[in-house]
Design a protein around this motif. Structure first.
Motif, PDB file in Angstrom:
ATOM      1  N   HIS A 118       0.846  -1.195   0.000  1.00 25.70           N
ATOM      2  CA  HIS A 118       0.000   0.000   0.000  1.00 25.70           C
ATOM      3  C   HIS A 118       0.884   1.249   0.000  1.00 25.70           C
ATOM      4  O   HIS A 118       1.002   1.933   1.022  1.00 25.70           O
TER       5      HIS A 118
ATOM      6  N   SER B 284       0.679   4.242  -1.006  1.00 24.22           N
ATOM      7  CA  SER B 284       0.153   5.590  -0.768  1.00 24.22           C
ATOM      8  C   SER B 284      -0.423   5.750   0.634  1.00 24.22           C
ATOM      9  O   SER B 284      -1.058   6.757   0.931  1.00 24.22           O
ATOM     10  N   SER B 285      -0.184   4.789   1.518  1.00 28.13           N
ATOM     11  CA  SER B 285      -0.697   4.872   2.888  1.00 28.13           C
ATOM     12  C   SER B 285      -0.135   6.090   3.613  1.00 28.13           C
ATOM     13  O   SER B 285       1.053   6.368   3.542  1.00 28.13           O
ATOM     14  N   SER B 286      -1.007   6.761   4.315  1.00 29.74           N
ATOM     15  CA  SER B 286      -0.562   7.883   5.153  1.00 29.74           C
ATOM     16  C   SER B 286      -0.003   7.320   6.453  1.00 29.74           C
ATOM     17  O   SER B 286      -0.180   6.138   6.766  1.00 29.74           O
TER      18      SER B 286
ATOM     19  N   ASP C  68      -2.838   5.994   8.465  1.00 30.60           N
ATOM     20  CA  ASP C  68      -3.274   4.667   7.980  1.00 30.60           C
ATOM     21  C   ASP C  68      -2.331   3.584   8.494  1.00 30.60           C
ATOM     22  O   ASP C  68      -2.770   2.514   8.913  1.00 30.60           O
TER      23      ASP C  68
ATOM     24  N   PHE D 198      -4.418   5.259 -10.496  1.00 32.51           N
ATOM     25  CA  PHE D 198      -5.471   4.881  -9.559  1.00 32.51           C
ATOM     26  C   PHE D 198      -5.065   3.694  -8.695  1.00 32.51           C
ATOM     27  O   PHE D 198      -5.429   3.627  -7.523  1.00 32.51           O
TER      28      PHE D 198
ATOM     29  N   GLY E 260      -3.285   4.979  -5.770  1.00 36.19           N
ATOM     30  CA  GLY E 260      -4.045   5.816  -4.852  1.00 36.19           C
ATOM     31  C   GLY E 260      -4.142   7.280  -5.233  1.00 36.19           C
ATOM     32  O   GLY E 260      -4.600   8.092  -4.428  1.00 36.19           O
TER      33      GLY E 260
ATOM     34  N   SER F 197      -5.782  10.469  -7.077  1.00 37.53           N
ATOM     35  CA  SER F 197      -7.164  10.786  -7.416  1.00 37.53           C
ATOM     36  C   SER F 197      -7.331  11.186  -8.882  1.00 37.53           C
ATOM     37  O   SER F 197      -8.438  11.212  -9.395  1.00 37.53           O
TER      38      SER F 197
END
Length: 117
Positions: free
Chosen positions: A19, A21-23, A26, A79, A82, A84
């Motif tokens: 993942h 693009s996890s912050s 997250d 996409f 992650g 937009s």
């Protein structure tokens, strides 16, 4: 609870591999580890802040997808990672490495058989 910095960093690496693009928030929820513990583990292992480390992981994932998935469009890859919009993905790649996603794909270190040149 005391954590081994190396173990936390390895968990962060694994999570960002799947993942990218996890912050940080997250990541804290997924790993059940406090924010400062993750930040300390990343800085201690890489000398970089979490944001910079995640940005590099995201760029690495983008390059791998662009090079190894030639059948996927830039939009699909954006996409998947992650983003937009393709515009935000284009801007991210351009500011990170100085090339557009299309140019980056064309400069692939892989030959047509999918192996390194």
């Amino acid at each position: 609870m005391a954590y081994l910095t190396r173990g936390v960093f390895e968990q962060v690496q694994l999570h960002l591999r799947v993942h990218p693009s996890s912050s940080l928030a997250d990541l804290c929820r997924a790993l059940h580890i406090e924010r400062h513990t993750i930040e300390r583990a990343v800085r201690g292992s890489t000398g970089k802040c979490f944001r910079e480390f995640r940005r590099e992981a995201l760029l690495r994932s983008a390059c791998e997808l662009l090079w190894c998935e030639p059948g996927k469009s830039i939009k699909e890859i954006a996409f998947m990672l992650g983003f937009s919009s393709t515009r935000s993905f284009d801007r991210f790649v351009l500011t990170s490495c100085g090339h557009t996603p299309t140019k980056l794909r064309q400069s692939s270190p892989l030959n047509t058989s999918g192996r390194l040149k």
